[in-house]
Every structure is written in C-alpha cells, then in structure tokens.
Write an enzyme that holds these catalytic residues in place. Structure first.
Site, mmCIF file in Angstrom:
data_model
loop_
_atom_site.group_PDB
_atom_site.id
_atom_site.type_symbol
_atom_site.label_atom_id
_atom_site.label_comp_id
_atom_site.label_asym_id
_atom_site.label_seq_id
_atom_site.Cartn_x
_atom_site.Cartn_y
_atom_site.Cartn_z
ATOM 1 C CG HIS A 1 -3.655 27.864 -19.903
ATOM 2 N ND1 HIS A 1 -4.564 28.801 -19.468
ATOM 3 C CD2 HIS A 1 -3.328 27.116 -18.830
ATOM 4 C CE1 HIS A 1 -4.774 28.616 -18.178
ATOM 5 N NE2 HIS A 1 -4.047 27.603 -17.766
ATOM 6 N N PRO B 1 9.295 37.536 -22.168
ATOM 7 C CG PRO B 1 8.355 36.419 -23.981
ATOM 8 C CD PRO B 1 8.074 36.845 -22.580
ATOM 9 C CD GLU B 2 13.790 41.804 -21.086
ATOM 10 O OE1 GLU B 2 14.724 42.516 -21.477
ATOM 11 O OE2 GLU B 2 13.534 41.634 -19.883
ATOM 12 N NE ARG C 1 -0.693 37.239 -16.252
ATOM 13 C CZ ARG C 1 0.326 37.867 -15.674
ATOM 14 N NH1 ARG C 1 1.432 37.210 -15.388
ATOM 15 N NH2 ARG C 1 0.257 39.132 -15.382
#
Ligand SMILES: [Zn+2]
Length: 275
Positions: A90, A2-3, A109
């Site tokens: 997660h 995400p940016e 991750r």
C-alpha cells in the site's frame, strides 16, 4: 475520509517534518494516482519543499515555480521513514530526500491523487479553481454563504459540495447542521438570513475547534505523523445514532441523505413545512 481539520493536522506535521528538504527522486509504484507520472518524477528531482500549505482538502507542497498538489481522498496517509527502509504494501509513492529520509504515501484504497501545477496559476486551474471559500477565511460570512446556497437540494448535500465550503465532509457537515439547529433536508436555498448567519458562525466555530484539537480520529483514518485528533470527544451527532442529543436528550437519528449516512437530532433540527 479526512476533512479540513484532519488535512490541516497532516499539513502542520508535514510543514514541521519535510519543509526545506530537497527531493532526490520520486518513486511511483501506482502510476494511475499521478497525473503525467513520467514528467512528474522528472520535474521533482532537485526541488526543495519550501513550505506545505492546504486549500480545502488538498495538501500543497510549495516547490518554488511549481506546486505539488496531493489529495488523500478516503484513506491516504504519509509516513516519514529512512529512504532505505523496506517498502510495505500500500505504499504507492515515495519521495526520497537528499538527507537519506523519504516521505512515503500509503493508501489502501488507491483513491489519492497527485499532480503538479504552476504556482502562478494554481488557483485558476483545476482542481483548486473548483473550490469555494474556506470556512476560516476572513471573508467567509453569512452574506457570502447566502450568495452560494441556492436551489432545492438538501442542505446537507450542499454542505458537502466543495464549491460551497471548501474542506467540509460528512462528519463536519452533520456537526455544523446540529450546531445551527437546521434539518439536513431543508432546501439549501430556503434559509432565512438569520439561519444563514447561524450556519456561518457554526461552521467557523466547529472547524476552528476541530483544527485546534487536531481533527477527528474516526474509523480507519488516523493521522500518521504522530498526532491523533481529539475532536471525536466533541462530536454531538455524527456516529451517535440512538444516543442522547447533548442539547435536549432526544435520541439521535440516522438517515441516508444524498447517499451519505446523516446523523441529526429531530428536536433541535426540526423539519419545516413547505411554503
Ligand atoms: Zn437535540
């Protein structure tokens, strides 16, 4: 990853869904994501989220004297659930609210980060002190950009540096360079003032449009709080290898630059001869 536009979309959802909620407790299942996890949990008890802001790619939960700083990194996502809903794989951090709901942080991750900072020094200490101007800040213009774009590294690499334009990542760097007609390997410090003006204007336009469309839904990153971005329909070059450039019809190329897959049009973004 995400940016700025995707993080801004998440921020707007969080602002709507969790502001004014009071944290009853924080449950940390993967302590390595959290700076000083024990004091982090203790400090959050009883704190009310006054508002949710953003700086660069960081989400900032205003807790009054302190600010909770959250970075989603590659694939971090938030979900709002019932506090007693069964936990899923997660889910690494859970903020349980006094109203029976919980904000759950999910990250396959495990690259996301959390820390607490004093609000009065938030912008003077890491990590936020390392960020450059926001592309949508009123003071972001060509004069400013010219003062920070220096040296011989490729322009694409410079745009990914959070000290140059906070919040820009691989998707928007490619799109901004295509809009500005600049080759991604031009030395960052070699731009004319006209190039820099075009680059600043394109950065503002692309980021503004992407924010309005809720960001880009690409690969594994999807906004999880009920909003799906639509900017992927506006992408000109990113992920478009072999497709026609929307400006000139030339096939889009892909090349690794600074370790990142970079998409560009060899005609609209001509490489320049040195000297
Ligand atoms: Zn083109």
């Amino acid at each position: 990853m995400p940016e700025l536009p995707e993080v801004e979309t998440v921020r707007r959802s969080l602002q709507r869904l969790v502001s004014h909620k009071t944290i009853a407790r924080a449950e940390i299942r993967w302590p390595r994501m959290v700076e000083n996890p024990e004091s982090f949990s203790l400090e959050l008890v009883g704190k009310t989220i006054l508002s949710v802001w953003r700086r660069g790619k960081y989400l900032l939960f205003d807790l009054g004297e302190k600010v909770l700083v959250s970075h989603l990194r590659m694939e971090g996502k938030y979900f709002l659930k019932d506090a007693d809903a069964p936990g899923e794989k997660h889910e690494h951090v859970k903020f349980v609210f006094t109203d029976g709901l919980a904000l759950v942080y999910h990250d396959v991750r495990k690259f996301g980060t959390f820390c607490l900072r004093r609000k009065d020094e938030l912008h003077e200490v890491p990590p936020l002190c390392r960020l450059g101007k926001e592309p949508l800040a009123p003071s972001f213009d060509a004069t400013h950009l010219a003062s920070v774009l220096k040296g011989t590294r490729p322009l694409k690499a410079a745009l990914l540096d959070q000290r140059i334009m906070a919040g820009i990542g691989n998707i928007y760097a490619d799109e901004i360079l295509h809009c500005a007609g600049l080759h991604p390997e031009i030395p960052a410090g070699s731009l004319s003032f006209e190039d820099t003006e075009r680059l600043a204007a394109c950065a503002q336009k692309i980021i503004q449009d992407a924010v309005e469309l809720g960001g880009t839904s690409i690969r594994t990153y999807k906004d999880t709080l009920g909003v799906t971005g639509r900017f992927q329909q506006r992408l000109s070059v990113h992920t478009k290898e072999g497709e026609d450039c929307p400006e000139c019809g030339t096939k889009i190329l892909k090349k690794k630059i600074g370790g990142r897959g970079t998409y560009f049009c060899p005609v609209c973004q001509k490489e320049r001869k040195k000297g």
